[in-house]
Design a protein around this motif. Structure first.
Motif, mmCIF file in Angstrom:
data_model
loop_
_atom_site.group_PDB
_atom_site.id
_atom_site.type_symbol
_atom_site.label_atom_id
_atom_site.label_comp_id
_atom_site.label_asym_id
_atom_site.label_seq_id
_atom_site.Cartn_x
_atom_site.Cartn_y
_atom_site.Cartn_z
ATOM 1 N N GLN A 57 44.977 50.547 26.366
ATOM 2 C CA GLN A 57 44.042 49.915 27.295
ATOM 3 C C GLN A 57 44.220 48.402 27.390
ATOM 4 O OE1 GLN A 57 40.435 51.119 25.374
ATOM 5 N NE2 GLN A 57 40.515 53.210 26.153
ATOM 6 N N VAL A 58 45.183 47.846 26.658
ATOM 7 C CA VAL A 58 45.309 46.394 26.592
ATOM 8 C C VAL A 58 45.640 45.789 27.951
ATOM 9 C CG1 VAL A 58 46.727 44.510 25.710
ATOM 10 C CG2 VAL A 58 45.830 46.217 24.145
ATOM 11 N N THR A 59 46.628 46.351 28.651
ATOM 12 C CA THR A 59 47.032 45.786 29.936
ATOM 13 C C THR A 59 45.877 45.787 30.919
ATOM 14 O OG1 THR A 59 49.329 46.487 29.613
ATOM 15 C CG2 THR A 59 48.636 45.978 31.860
ATOM 16 N N GLU A 60 45.156 46.896 30.995
ATOM 17 C CA GLU A 60 43.994 46.980 31.890
ATOM 18 C C GLU A 60 42.937 45.964 31.493
ATOM 19 O OE1 GLU A 60 40.538 50.218 33.201
ATOM 20 O OE2 GLU A 60 42.286 50.861 32.055
ATOM 21 N N MET A 61 42.698 45.819 30.200
ATOM 22 C CA MET A 61 41.720 44.857 29.693
ATOM 23 C C MET A 61 42.088 43.440 30.097
ATOM 24 S SD MET A 61 41.065 43.877 25.717
ATOM 25 C CE MET A 61 42.334 42.596 25.695
ATOM 26 N N LEU A 62 43.359 43.100 29.943
ATOM 27 C CA LEU A 62 43.816 41.751 30.244
ATOM 28 C C LEU A 62 43.756 41.461 31.737
ATOM 29 C CD1 LEU A 62 46.931 41.638 27.890
ATOM 30 C CD2 LEU A 62 44.731 40.509 27.520
ATOM 31 N N GLN A 63 44.150 42.412 32.533
ATOM 32 C CA GLN A 63 44.144 42.187 33.974
ATOM 33 C C GLN A 63 42.725 42.056 34.513
ATOM 34 O OE1 GLN A 63 46.632 45.362 35.464
ATOM 35 N NE2 GLN A 63 48.521 44.315 34.896
ATOM 36 N N THR A 64 41.763 42.674 33.846
ATOM 37 C CA THR A 64 40.364 42.468 34.197
ATOM 38 C C THR A 64 39.956 41.031 33.918
ATOM 39 O OG1 THR A 64 39.795 44.780 33.747
ATOM 40 C CG2 THR A 64 37.984 43.191 33.731
ATOM 41 N N GLY A 65 40.425 40.508 32.797
ATOM 42 C CA GLY A 65 40.100 39.134 32.438
ATOM 43 C C GLY A 65 40.629 38.119 33.426
ATOM 44 N N THR A 66 41.799 38.379 33.989
ATOM 45 C CA THR A 66 42.391 37.416 34.921
ATOM 46 C C THR A 66 41.639 37.347 36.245
ATOM 47 O OG1 THR A 66 43.944 39.061 35.812
ATOM 48 C CG2 THR A 66 44.689 37.738 33.936
ATOM 49 N N LYS A 67 40.775 38.299 36.501
ATOM 50 C CA LYS A 67 40.027 38.317 37.761
ATOM 51 C C LYS A 67 38.728 37.527 37.682
ATOM 52 C CE LYS A 67 41.905 42.867 38.964
ATOM 53 N NZ LYS A 67 41.591 44.312 39.159
ATOM 54 N N ILE A 68 38.450 36.972 36.534
ATOM 55 C CA ILE A 68 37.205 36.246 36.370
ATOM 56 C C ILE A 68 37.169 35.040 37.309
ATOM 57 C CG2 ILE A 68 38.069 34.797 34.464
ATOM 58 C CD1 ILE A 68 35.275 35.022 33.241
ATOM 59 N N GLU A 69 36.060 34.874 38.029
ATOM 60 C CA GLU A 69 35.926 33.766 38.974
ATOM 61 C C GLU A 69 34.951 32.710 38.481
ATOM 62 O OE1 GLU A 69 34.908 35.374 42.765
ATOM 63 O OE2 GLU A 69 36.821 36.424 43.025
ATOM 64 N N LYS A 70 33.987 33.135 37.698
ATOM 65 C CA LYS A 70 32.995 32.194 37.192
ATOM 66 C C LYS A 70 32.636 32.547 35.764
ATOM 67 C CE LYS A 70 28.247 30.504 37.945
ATOM 68 N NZ LYS A 70 28.602 29.116 37.546
ATOM 69 N N GLY A 71 32.520 31.509 34.930
ATOM 70 C CA GLY A 71 32.104 31.728 33.558
ATOM 71 C C GLY A 71 33.271 31.999 32.630
ATOM 72 N N ALA A 72 32.969 32.709 31.542
ATOM 73 C CA ALA A 72 33.958 32.981 30.498
ATOM 74 C C ALA A 72 33.862 34.433 30.074
ATOM 75 C CB ALA A 72 33.715 32.074 29.295
#
Length: 290
Positions: free
Chosen positions: A115-130
């Motif tokens: 699940q690491v790749t999916e987890m990371l790609q979700t993180g890159t979509k962050i637009e606001k915050g942390a």
């Protein structure tokens, strides 16, 4: 989104080895430790990377990675003259970050799992915050620790507490919006004399802009900053690769499968190494057998 790898510090927990070599260049089984952190950014789809290290160790990293073009990456470098804390990475990297969001990875962390790749790609979509992660460990005293209320809502983050308020440690990978530079500049040194990443996360929490995702059993997180952790990680990588025949953190393979380099470029990288197991593996990858 841009990426930063922090590979500074003195590595005192791995002394005397780190007297002559950067901690993040020590092998974890068959690759330098930093390969695992670098692979994390590559799997996230991040291609512009700033590597922060000490002045003494800078030439070794430049020799190892160059400008990154052989991987279809763009790598630049920065010196952290003193170990003034993880959060200083954003101050040192201000010009590199520019107007972008950023992912920071510590150079002694290892993530593995389906699940690491999916987890990371979700993180890159962050637009606001942390966005940070929580991982259940037996002894969280050496990490940043997340405190929850009775409704599992995050109420505090504490750096290396003597009396942890939970068993959820924060792995060394963090996603931030562009506000992170301003927050980092507002930090005051802790009692350790460092700009703490936990204090930075606390600012996002106070503003209501901190997301925390708990990692489940399908993901393994290993901290390789101690002799024991290094041994555990080496055994883990050996076991996985021996059992499956698939390499972890093989940067050339990731670059090829992400479309950063062509098959011909992969073959060019493999040919000088064809007498080694690593080179033969790259040739197999180029034949699309995995």
């Amino acid at each position: 989104m841009k990426g930063i790898i922090l590979a500074g510090g003195s590595g005192t927990r791995l002394y005397p080895t780190t007297k002559v070599i950067s901690k993040q260049l020590i092998p974890v089984y068959d690759k330098p430790m930093i390969y695992y952190s670098f692979s994390t950014l590559m799997l996230a789809g991040i291609r512009e990377v700033l590597l922060i290290t000490t002045e003494k160790d800078l030439p070794a990293y430049q020799e190892l990675f160059g400008d990154g073009s052989w991987l279809g990456m763009d790598i630049s470098y920065c010196v952290q003259s003193e170990p003034r804390g993880v959060a200083e990475a954003f101050i040192l990297g201000e010009k590199f970050i520019g107007n972008d969001s950023v992912c920071l990875v510590l150079g002694d962390n290892l993530l593995c799992g389906n699940q690491v790749t999916e987890m990371l790609q979700t993180g890159t979509k962050i637009e606001k915050g942390a966005l940070i992660y929580g991982y259940y460990v037996n002894d969280p005293k050496e990490f940043g620790v997340i405190e929850f209320d009775e409704n599992k809502k995050v109420i505090s983050i504490e750096e290396k507490p003597q009396d942890p308020k939970s068993n959820y440690a924060i792995p060394g990978i963090y996603f931030y919006d562009n506000q992170v530079v301003t927050y980092a500049k507002n930090l005051q040194p802790s009692s350790r004399g460092e700009l703490e990443i936990s204090d930075l996360n606390q600012q996002y929490l106070a503003a209501g802009d901190l997301q925390v995702e708990l990692l489940g059993r399908g993901i393994a997180w290993l901290d390789t900053g101690t002799c024991e952790g290094l041994l555990e990680a080496t055994s883990f990588i050996y076991t996985i690769q021996k059992r499956t025949g698939l390499y972890l953190a093989c940067l050339e393979e990731i670059a090829y499968k992400q479309g950063y380099i062509t098959r011909e470029e992969l073959l060019d990288l493999a040919q000088p190494l064809c007498k080694t197991d690593y080179g033969r593996y790259l040739l197999t990858v180029a034949q699309d057998e995995f």
